[in-house]
Scaffold this motif. Structure first.
Motif, PDB file in Angstrom:
ATOM      1  N   THR A 184       8.604  -0.318   1.312  1.00  0.00           N
ATOM      2  CA  THR A 184       9.056   0.998   0.849  1.00  0.00           C
ATOM      3  C   THR A 184      10.285   1.449   1.616  1.00  0.00           C
ATOM      4  O   THR A 184      11.236   2.013   1.044  1.00  0.00           O
ATOM      5  N   GLN A 185      10.285   1.203   2.931  1.00  0.00           N
ATOM      6  CA  GLN A 185      11.436   1.562   3.751  1.00  0.00           C
ATOM      7  C   GLN A 185      12.658   0.700   3.405  1.00  0.00           C
ATOM      8  O   GLN A 185      13.792   1.191   3.388  1.00  0.00           O
ATOM      9  N   PHE A 186      12.429  -0.577   3.118  1.00  0.00           N
ATOM     10  CA  PHE A 186      13.540  -1.466   2.728  1.00  0.00           C
ATOM     11  C   PHE A 186      14.229  -0.937   1.471  1.00  0.00           C
ATOM     12  O   PHE A 186      15.461  -0.863   1.404  1.00  0.00           O
ATOM     13  N   GLN A 187      13.422  -0.569   0.480  1.00  0.00           N
ATOM     14  CA  GLN A 187      13.979  -0.083  -0.776  1.00  0.00           C
ATOM     15  C   GLN A 187      14.706   1.244  -0.580  1.00  0.00           C
ATOM     16  O   GLN A 187      15.786   1.462  -1.138  1.00  0.00           O
ATOM     17  N   MET A 227      18.068 -12.283   6.024  1.00  0.00           N
ATOM     18  CA  MET A 227      17.736 -12.800   7.348  1.00  0.00           C
ATOM     19  C   MET A 227      18.019 -14.298   7.455  1.00  0.00           C
ATOM     20  O   MET A 227      18.448 -14.783   8.508  1.00  0.00           O
ATOM     21  N   LYS A 228      17.808 -15.037   6.369  1.00  0.00           N
ATOM     22  CA  LYS A 228      18.118 -16.469   6.382  1.00  0.00           C
ATOM     23  C   LYS A 228      19.626 -16.692   6.456  1.00  0.00           C
ATOM     24  O   LYS A 228      20.098 -17.626   7.108  1.00  0.00           O
ATOM     25  N   ALA A 229      20.385 -15.817   5.796  1.00  0.00           N
ATOM     26  CA  ALA A 229      21.841 -15.967   5.803  1.00  0.00           C
ATOM     27  C   ALA A 229      22.456 -15.516   7.132  1.00  0.00           C
ATOM     28  O   ALA A 229      23.530 -16.002   7.506  1.00  0.00           O
ATOM     29  N   GLU A 252      10.561  -7.180  -4.517  1.00  0.00           N
ATOM     30  CA  GLU A 252      11.943  -7.671  -4.630  1.00  0.00           C
ATOM     31  C   GLU A 252      12.765  -7.254  -3.406  1.00  0.00           C
ATOM     32  O   GLU A 252      13.650  -7.989  -2.971  1.00  0.00           O
ATOM     33  N   ALA A 253      12.461  -6.078  -2.848  1.00  0.00           N
ATOM     34  CA  ALA A 253      13.152  -5.649  -1.621  1.00  0.00           C
ATOM     35  C   ALA A 253      12.785  -6.577  -0.466  1.00  0.00           C
ATOM     36  O   ALA A 253      13.644  -6.923   0.360  1.00  0.00           O
ATOM     37  N   PHE A 254      11.523  -7.020  -0.405  1.00  0.00           N
ATOM     38  CA  PHE A 254      11.115  -7.994   0.605  1.00  0.00           C
ATOM     39  C   PHE A 254      11.877  -9.305   0.425  1.00  0.00           C
ATOM     40  O   PHE A 254      12.341  -9.912   1.395  1.00  0.00           O
ATOM     41  N   PRO A 299      10.885  -9.774   7.727  1.00  0.00           N
ATOM     42  CA  PRO A 299       9.705  -9.318   6.982  1.00  0.00           C
ATOM     43  C   PRO A 299       8.428  -9.812   7.638  1.00  0.00           C
ATOM     44  O   PRO A 299       8.287 -10.994   7.950  1.00  0.00           O
ATOM     45  N   ASN A 300       7.511  -8.904   7.862  1.00  0.00           N
ATOM     46  CA  ASN A 300       6.235  -9.233   8.493  1.00  0.00           C
ATOM     47  C   ASN A 300       5.156  -9.192   7.422  1.00  0.00           C
ATOM     48  O   ASN A 300       4.637  -8.130   7.107  1.00  0.00           O
ATOM     49  N   ARG A 301       4.833 -10.350   6.858  1.00  0.00           N
ATOM     50  CA  ARG A 301       3.864 -10.424   5.767  1.00  0.00           C
ATOM     51  C   ARG A 301       2.567 -11.053   6.252  1.00  0.00           C
ATOM     52  O   ARG A 301       2.559 -11.926   7.127  1.00  0.00           O
TER      53      ARG A 301
END
Length: 474
Positions: free
Chosen positions: A301-304, A405-407, A396-398, A317-319
């Motif tokens: 939610t914060q990412f979006q 992060m990968k880039a 999708e935000a995740f 991302p902490n999943r």
């Protein structure tokens, strides 16, 4: 050979040295004096910024602000110690013109001007931005626990209150048993009935207070309460749980200056990314912003919300993982392909998971029991009758965050080198691993504003030097 000799204390001088000659041109107190002269104390909201026409004159807020800035810079936070500094230290005598306010006046000024101290701290951030010390290209956000003034023994939960009530019941029962035994046995050893009854009355009052506290906590839906400082919370620190506040800090990557800070009651950081990033964006008056934080801020939610506000965030991302209680690892969410057009997931065996219902976090997808029953991969997928999967409301935000992060894996190195340094300075240099002196959020915010202001002032002097900094102020 003789030692180096000092002057004779009774020696008189034809031309006495003035106090101004004792202070170097680029000294800290001259920087503080020049900066405070720029402030509009009435606009910042300081109490008694306008002197009254009648009555006993009060101290100028400018002098007390100078004293507190000097004190926090020198790791002196106690009002009594600041009072002593006014009477013994030449630097403070020069700074205040030999004024010596008492400790009560000093303490009351800090207590009554919490919001004004926060505004003053932000005013210095704006000055640093105008001086080119803040770039605003990359900002690192982090949080740390600072111990509250209240003791840990004042922390209450329903569980501890119930355990305390059980102990009180046992003690009360023991006293009642003593009285009953004395009544039954005539030749029993005599007891002091009045002393037992007094002790029993105290225990009953304590039990009644305990039960009242439980009722009040349940009525207000409180899971914990700190006696004397209800704003504080018990939080998990680096080693032990502390009665503390969660201090959030946003640090500019150019010179590690703190752009924005906030003292919160939240025990975790995962709801702080958006409010902190937006506050920094408003503070810097930028249309876009780039922020980096650690995995503790992972929240879809914060990412979006950050994306909607033109804020580019870099957060690992902490999943949750699909692990069984025995430690066996099953197929993870990434092993299931998602079809956006049909709104279905496809499992590694090629079977489909259909959407079933919504919950607070997102939508739950389930495979049919028939498909899972005869599946050859079921032992690697689930122990239940069928496999279920939850898709976050902002999945999708995740996914976009994972791609960023990968880039840019170097972002976490920038984070560590930027935001860890200020917190180490605040905790070890200014606070000295001690706790807040003032209670409640209002008091903690006043202290943190002064500590942050002192840290930023120290960084500005180290980067520019005292003379150049005063020239910019002039």
């Amino acid at each position: 050979m003789r030692y180096i000799q000092g002057e004779n204390r009774s020696q008189t001088a034809l031309f006495p040295v003035s106090m101004d000659e004792l202070i170097p041109d680029d000294h800290l107190v001259r920087v503080i004096d020049a900066y405070v002269a720029l402030l509009d104390f009435e606009q910042l909201g300081f109490d008694k910024a306008k002197p009254k026409a009648t009555g006993r004159p009060s101290y100028d807020p400018a002098d007390l602000v100078k004293l507190y800035l000097y004190g926090y810079f020198q790791r002196i936070r106690s009002s009594r110690r600041l009072e002593a500094e006014c009477q013994r230290h030449v630097e403070v005598m020069w700074l205040l013109g030999r004024l010596a306010p008492d400790f009560k006046t000093i303490a009351d000024f800090r207590r009554d001007n919490s919001a004004a101290f926060v505004a003053t701290c932000r005013a210095f951030v704006r000055f640093c931005r105008q001086a080119g010390l803040i770039a605003g290209e990359l900002v690192a956000i982090d949080g740390s626990k600072f111990q509250a003034a209240a003791s840990g023994s004042k922390h209450l939960t329903l569980k501890t209150l119930q355990a305390r009530e059980a102990k009180l019941d046992k003690r009360i029962a023991r006293y009642l048993a003593q009285l009953d035994e004395a009544d039954r046995e005539e030749d029993a050893e005599p007891i002091d009935r009045s002393a037992v009854q007094v002790a029993l009355a105290k225990l009953q009052v304590e039990k009644a207070n305990n039960q009242t506290c439980q009722v009040l906590m349940q009525a207000q839906d409180l899971t914990q309460h700190v006696v004397g400082e209800p704003d504080a919370q018990k939080m998990r620190g680096p080693y032990v749980a502390l009665v503390a506040y969660n201090v959030q800090s946003a640090v500019d990557a150019k010179h590690c200056l703190i752009v924005h800070h906030e003292v919160t009651k939240d025990c975790s950081d995962n709801r702080q990314l958006e409010p902190m990033a937006k506050a920094v964006k408003d503070e810097l008056e930028q249309s876009t912003l780039c922020v980096v934080a650690d995995a503790g801020y992972s929240n879809g939610t914060q990412f979006q919300a950050c994306e909607d506000a033109a804020i580019t965030a870099f957060v690992p991302p902490n999943r949750s993982t699909n692990a069984a209680s025995d430690g066996e690892q099953y197929f993870d969410r990434k092993d299931f392909g998602y079809n956006k057009d049909t709104d279905q997931y496809q499992c590694p065996a090629g079977k489909l998971l259909n959407p079933k219902y919504l919950n607070n976090s997102g939508r739950v997808y389930k495979a049919s029991i028939r498909d899972c029953k005869g599946c050859l991969l079921k032992s690697r997928c689930t122990k239940g009758e069928h496999r279920s999967l939850m898709r976050h409301a902002h999945e999708e935000a995740f996914e976009r965050m994972e791609q960023r992060m990968k880039a840019h894996p170097e972002m976490m190195c920038y984070r560590r080198s930027t935001v860890e340094h200020p917190f180490a300075n605040l905790k070890h240099w200014i606070f000295g691993n001690s706790r807040f002196l003032l209670r409640q959020l209002k008091g903690a915010r006043a202290e943190m504003a002064l500590a942050t202001h002192a840290y930023n002032l120290k960084r500005a002097i180290q980067v520019l030097g005292g003379r150049k900094l005063m020239a910019l102020m002039g």
